[in-house]
Structures are given as structure tokens and as C-alpha cells.
Write a protein that holds these residues in place. Structure first.
Motif, PDB file in Angstrom:
ATOM      1  N   TYR A   1       0.836  -1.203   0.000  1.00  0.00           N
ATOM      2  CA  TYR A   1       0.000   0.000   0.000  1.00  0.00           C
ATOM      3  C   TYR A   1       0.875   1.259   0.000  1.00  0.00           C
ATOM      4  CZ  TYR A   1      -4.726  -1.944   0.642  1.00  0.00           C
ATOM      5  OH  TYR A   1      -5.945  -2.553   0.450  1.00  0.00           O
ATOM      6  N   ARG A   2       1.967   1.232   0.794  1.00  0.00           N
ATOM      7  CA  ARG A   2       2.851   2.398   0.849  1.00  0.00           C
ATOM      8  C   ARG A   2       3.492   2.659  -0.516  1.00  0.00           C
ATOM      9  NH1 ARG A   2       7.843   3.972   0.901  1.00  0.00           N
ATOM     10  NH2 ARG A   2       8.597   1.843   0.541  1.00  0.00           N
ATOM     11  N   MET A   3       3.990   1.598  -1.151  1.00  0.00           N
ATOM     12  CA  MET A   3       4.636   1.759  -2.450  1.00  0.00           C
ATOM     13  C   MET A   3       3.649   2.205  -3.525  1.00  0.00           C
ATOM     14  SD  MET A   3       7.343  -1.428  -2.545  1.00  0.00           S
ATOM     15  CE  MET A   3       8.180  -0.763  -4.014  1.00  0.00           C
TER      16      MET A   3
ATOM     17  N   VAL B   1      -9.873 -14.690   2.401  1.00  0.00           N
ATOM     18  CA  VAL B   1      -8.488 -14.207   2.504  1.00  0.00           C
ATOM     19  C   VAL B   1      -7.876 -14.004   1.118  1.00  0.00           C
ATOM     20  CG1 VAL B   1      -8.171 -15.372   4.706  1.00  0.00           C
ATOM     21  CG2 VAL B   1      -7.404 -16.488   2.620  1.00  0.00           C
ATOM     22  N   TRP B   2      -8.470 -14.566   0.082  1.00  0.00           N
ATOM     23  CA  TRP B   2      -7.937 -14.398  -1.267  1.00  0.00           C
ATOM     24  C   TRP B   2      -7.982 -12.949  -1.720  1.00  0.00           C
ATOM     25  CZ3 TRP B   2     -10.287 -18.815  -4.763  1.00  0.00           C
ATOM     26  CH2 TRP B   2     -10.042 -20.064  -4.163  1.00  0.00           C
ATOM     27  N   TYR B   3      -8.955 -12.180  -1.200  1.00  0.00           N
ATOM     28  CA  TYR B   3      -9.156 -10.849  -1.783  1.00  0.00           C
ATOM     29  C   TYR B   3      -9.527  -9.756  -0.795  1.00  0.00           C
ATOM     30  CZ  TYR B   3     -14.250 -11.773  -1.599  1.00  0.00           C
ATOM     31  OH  TYR B   3     -15.532 -12.042  -1.193  1.00  0.00           O
ATOM     32  N   PHE B   4      -9.763 -10.089   0.474  1.00  0.00           N
ATOM     33  CA  PHE B   4     -10.236  -9.062   1.401  1.00  0.00           C
ATOM     34  C   PHE B   4      -9.266  -7.892   1.515  1.00  0.00           C
ATOM     35  CE2 PHE B   4     -10.637  -7.068   5.550  1.00  0.00           C
ATOM     36  CZ  PHE B   4     -11.979  -6.727   5.545  1.00  0.00           C
ATOM     37  N   HIS B   5      -7.970  -8.181   1.622  1.00  0.00           N
ATOM     38  CA  HIS B   5      -6.995  -7.109   1.830  1.00  0.00           C
ATOM     39  C   HIS B   5      -6.824  -6.214   0.607  1.00  0.00           C
ATOM     40  CE1 HIS B   5      -5.428 -10.221   4.828  1.00  0.00           C
ATOM     41  NE2 HIS B   5      -5.981  -9.264   5.530  1.00  0.00           N
ATOM     42  N   SER B   6      -7.310  -6.648  -0.535  1.00  0.00           N
ATOM     43  CA  SER B   6      -7.220  -5.811  -1.734  1.00  0.00           C
ATOM     44  C   SER B   6      -8.435  -4.909  -1.903  1.00  0.00           C
ATOM     45  CB  SER B   6      -7.078  -6.691  -2.985  1.00  0.00           C
ATOM     46  OG  SER B   6      -8.268  -7.426  -3.235  1.00  0.00           O
ATOM     47  N   LEU B   7      -9.523  -5.192  -1.169  1.00  0.00           N
ATOM     48  CA  LEU B   7     -10.764  -4.437  -1.367  1.00  0.00           C
ATOM     49  C   LEU B   7     -10.633  -2.950  -1.048  1.00  0.00           C
ATOM     50  CD1 LEU B   7     -13.383  -6.986   0.016  1.00  0.00           C
ATOM     51  CD2 LEU B   7     -12.978  -6.370  -2.381  1.00  0.00           C
ATOM     52  N   PRO B   8     -10.027  -2.560   0.088  1.00  0.00           N
ATOM     53  CA  PRO B   8      -9.900  -1.117   0.346  1.00  0.00           C
ATOM     54  C   PRO B   8      -9.133  -0.391  -0.755  1.00  0.00           C
ATOM     55  CG  PRO B   8      -9.477  -2.361   2.346  1.00  0.00           C
ATOM     56  CD  PRO B   8      -9.549  -3.365   1.238  1.00  0.00           C
ATOM     57  N   PHE B   9      -8.073  -1.012  -1.256  1.00  0.00           N
ATOM     58  CA  PHE B   9      -7.294  -0.375  -2.323  1.00  0.00           C
ATOM     59  C   PHE B   9      -8.123  -0.231  -3.593  1.00  0.00           C
ATOM     60  CE2 PHE B   9      -4.665  -0.400  -6.085  1.00  0.00           C
ATOM     61  CZ  PHE B   9      -3.687   0.534  -5.796  1.00  0.00           C
ATOM     62  N   LEU B  10      -8.816  -1.288  -4.002  1.00  0.00           N
ATOM     63  CA  LEU B  10      -9.600  -1.229  -5.239  1.00  0.00           C
ATOM     64  C   LEU B  10     -10.719  -0.197  -5.137  1.00  0.00           C
ATOM     65  CD1 LEU B  10      -9.855  -5.024  -6.135  1.00  0.00           C
ATOM     66  CD2 LEU B  10      -8.528  -3.278  -7.333  1.00  0.00           C
ATOM     67  N   ALA B  11     -11.381  -0.153  -3.982  1.00  0.00           N
ATOM     68  CA  ALA B  11     -12.450   0.832  -3.798  1.00  0.00           C
ATOM     69  C   ALA B  11     -11.884   2.250  -3.817  1.00  0.00           C
ATOM     70  CB  ALA B  11     -13.182   0.563  -2.489  1.00  0.00           C
ATOM     71  N   TRP B  12     -10.738   2.431  -3.160  1.00  0.00           N
ATOM     72  CA  TRP B  12     -10.100   3.756  -3.158  1.00  0.00           C
ATOM     73  C   TRP B  12      -9.656   4.149  -4.562  1.00  0.00           C
ATOM     74  CZ3 TRP B  12      -4.807   4.386  -4.383  1.00  0.00           C
ATOM     75  CH2 TRP B  12      -4.334   5.690  -4.261  1.00  0.00           C
ATOM     76  N   TYR B  13      -9.064   3.220  -5.291  1.00  0.00           N
ATOM     77  CA  TYR B  13      -8.573   3.506  -6.636  1.00  0.00           C
ATOM     78  C   TYR B  13      -9.728   3.875  -7.568  1.00  0.00           C
ATOM     79  CZ  TYR B  13      -5.507   3.028 -10.720  1.00  0.00           C
ATOM     80  OH  TYR B  13      -4.778   3.267 -11.853  1.00  0.00           O
ATOM     81  N   ALA B  14     -10.883   3.239  -7.363  1.00  0.00           N
ATOM     82  CA  ALA B  14     -12.040   3.511  -8.219  1.00  0.00           C
ATOM     83  C   ALA B  14     -12.709   4.836  -7.874  1.00  0.00           C
ATOM     84  CB  ALA B  14     -13.054   2.369  -8.104  1.00  0.00           C
TER      85      ALA B  14
END
Length: 335
Positions: free
Chosen positions: A52-54, A264-277
Motif C-alpha cells: 500500500y505504501r509503495m 483471505v484471497w481478496y479481502f486485503h485488496s478491497l480497500p485499495f480497489l475501492a479507493w482507486y475507483a
């Protein structure tokens, strides 16, 4: 074909067998294994924080990544191999962002060898390899990844290659409508139909091709960079993270069934995808608050769909049926 457990025959690749054999030979009991998987969870979160930082995502998104009760349970209490596989996938992404492509390929293949869900990212991984290093580098990395699969699967490939290849990487499986988190709202006949399965596959391929053409590859799939034999093109970290996460999420969307541990396959990616959209940083005042609230709401809505359960009748591998707690609901499936 001779490896079986209480829930039926083994359906995982060789890496899974070696990993859990290591735990068994170490003499670890359940409580000690939970400590090991707690460390795996913390390692997953540490790598995700760095990703997330990178990718220059705001720090408050990290709080959303840590608030899943179901993910904590899957890692720390239930000891599913999904956690180990997800950890290796996250390590592979982080190593790629740091331009350690060879180590990234090994970590990615190791994740696949524990459970095959990292294959959902394979189109994104391949695109990034080609765009970053050209086809020469990509073929080298494919060889390394394939070599790892042969290495960990060697005892099984030598003994019964047909059984290993048919059963370790998905296989026919015992598809039960009752455990489907995502398609529970459909009738069982529709859920089990070949037409439904082929329709999901077609939608997955079409959507993946559309995203690759219009979102993931600069200039589309016919761009000259896709055809280069050798390249030293530096990829933007935020773009790489978005492509990996989005490709993985597309695979999840069109899966025929999601079980509880698949979160666990995708939960940690959800905040990033929602933010990016939603891009709240481009707005001010009420619009910014509304978009940030929507990001949190979307993340927690996915978590809630895995927490809404009921009692239901389930079937074991031997055909026996019984009533069990924690069965997915239609309401959770709709959500």
C-alpha cells in the motif's frame, strides 16, 4: 490418489503436502500451529502495508485491512492453507514491486503449490512480466515457476502423474450448493448446471480481455511493448498493484463457488480497489467524506456477507448428511 483425510481425498498440490508434513514432523500441536499461523498473518499484513505504501495509498486504508473477524479466524484459529498461500502471493507481489523478479516468480509458484488460488492473478503476473522484461525474461521466469512445481510434485509425478495432475490442481471436487457464499441465492439445479459454469467462464474471459485491452495495458493488447523480446521498461507501482488486485478480484467475481476461507484471497485488496475507483483525494468536503464512507461500507459489506450464517444440512465425502451451524445464507449471498 492414496492420500485421504476426514473430509475426503487430498485436492491440493505438492507444496501443501510438504508444508503440513513439516508441521507434523516438528511435532506441533494445534495451539503451537496457531502461533505459527499468527506469524503468517502478521507477515501478510506487514507485506500488504508495504505494498500500500509503495502504491501511494492513504494510510487509513490499512485500518480497514485489519478489521476482518473472518480473516483472523481463517488464519489463526482454523489453520487453512489459504493463509499460507496468500502470504506467498503477497510476498511475490512485493518482490516484483522491488524488482526482484526471479525471487517473485519462485514465491508466486510456491503459493500456487500450496493452493491454486494465486492462479487467479496469472494473467496480471504474465502481463507484468512481459511489459517489464520482454518475452526473453518472461520465458525464463515461466521456466523457474514450472521448475518449482515439478520439484515439489516430483514424488507424486513419479508414482502416479495422472492422479496428481487431475486432483491436485482443482480436480472435479465435491461442489455443494449449501456452502456457496456467492451463489446461494440461485437454485441448486442452476448452480450445478454445466450451462451456468460455462457462462461464468465465458464472462470471466470476456471481462479479463476487456480490462487487459482498455485498462491494464497501455495502448491495448496490440501495443508494441507486448511483442518485445527484451525490455527494461519500469512499471509504475500503483499500476502494478491495481492490475494484480483487479485481476484477482475478477477471478473471484466469476468463481462458481466461494467458501468461507476464500475471503483471505481478496479481502486485503478491497480497500485499495475501492479507493482507486472512487479517488476521494480528487474531491473536497462532503464529496470526500461520502467517498471515504463508501470505501469503508463496501469493505464491511463483503465482510458481513461472510458473517451472516444459519443452521443447514450438509453432506460429507462419504455421503452422510447432518445439520451444521455456520452455513451461508441467501441474504449474505445477495449482499
Amino acid at each position: 490418489s492414496a492420500l485421504r483425510g476426514p473430509t475426503g481425498p487430498i485436492a491440493y498440490p505438492g507444496g501443501f503436502v510438504w508444508l503440513f508434513l513439516l508441521f507434523r514432523r516438528a511435532g506441533l500441536d494445534v495451539a503451537e500451529l496457531q502461533v505459527v499461523f499468527s506469524i503468517l498473518y502478521l507477515g501478510t499484513m506487514a507485506c500488504m502495508f508495504e505494498i500500500y505504501r509503495m502504491a501511494k495509498a492513504p494510510g487509513w486504508l490499512l485500518a480497514l485491512c485489519m478489521l476482518s473477524k473472518r480473516v483472523h479466524s481463517i488464519y489463526v484459529l482454523r489453520l487453512f492453507n489459504d493463509g499460507a498461500s496468500e502470504f506467498l502471493l503477497v510476498v511475490a507481489l512485493l518482490l516484483f514491486l522491488k524488482r526482484r523478479t526471479l525471487a517473485s516468480a519462485v514465491a508466486y509458484s510456491a503459493g500456487v503449490s500450496v493452493k491454486i488460488h494465486p492462479l487467479l492473478c496469472m494473467p496480471a503476473v504474465g502481463l507484468c512480466w512481459v511489459l517489464h522484461g520482454g518475452w526473453r525474461e518472461t520465458l525464463r521466469l515461466i521456466g523457474v515457476a514450472a521448475g518449482w512445481q515439478v520439484l515439489v510434485g516430483m514424488p507424486f509425478l513419479l508414482e502416479n502423474p495422472r492422479a496428481y495432475l487431475l486432483q491436485a490442481f482443482g480436480g472435479p471436487g465435491d461442489l455443494q450448493h449449501v456452502w456457496s457464499v456467492n451463489w446461494r441465492m440461485l437454485g441448486e439445479r442452476t448452480f450445478l448446471s454445466r450451462t451456468f459454469a460455462l457462462g461464468l467462464l465465458a464472462c470471466h474471459v470476456i471481462c479479463g480481455a476487456w480490462f487487459a485491452q482498455w485498462r491494464w495495458v497501455p495502448g491495448g493488447l496490440l501495443d508494441a511493448r507486448i511483442r518485445r523480446w527484451s525490455s527494461g521498461f519500469a512499471l509504475d507501482a500503483q499500476g502494478v498493484v491495481c492490475v494484480w488486485f483487479a485481476c484477482n478480484f475478477l477471478g473471484v467475481v466469476f468463481l462458481r463457488t466461494l467458501h468461507f476461507q476464500y475471503l483471505v484471497w481478496y479481502f486485503h485488496s478491497l480497500p485499495f480497489l475501492a479507493w482507486y475507483a472512487l479517488q476521494p483525494e480528487l474531491h473536497r468536503g462532503v464529496a470526500w467524506v461520502a467517498r471515504c464512507t463508501a470505501i469503508a461500507a463496501l469493505t464491511f459489506a463483503v465482510e458481513a456477507s461472510y458473517l451472516i450464517t444459519m443452521r443447514g444440512e450438509v453432506r460429507g465425502p462419504d455421503g452422510r448428511t447432518w445439520t451444521s451451524e455456520g452455513v451461508p445464507t441467501v441474504a449474505g449471498s445477495v449482499l
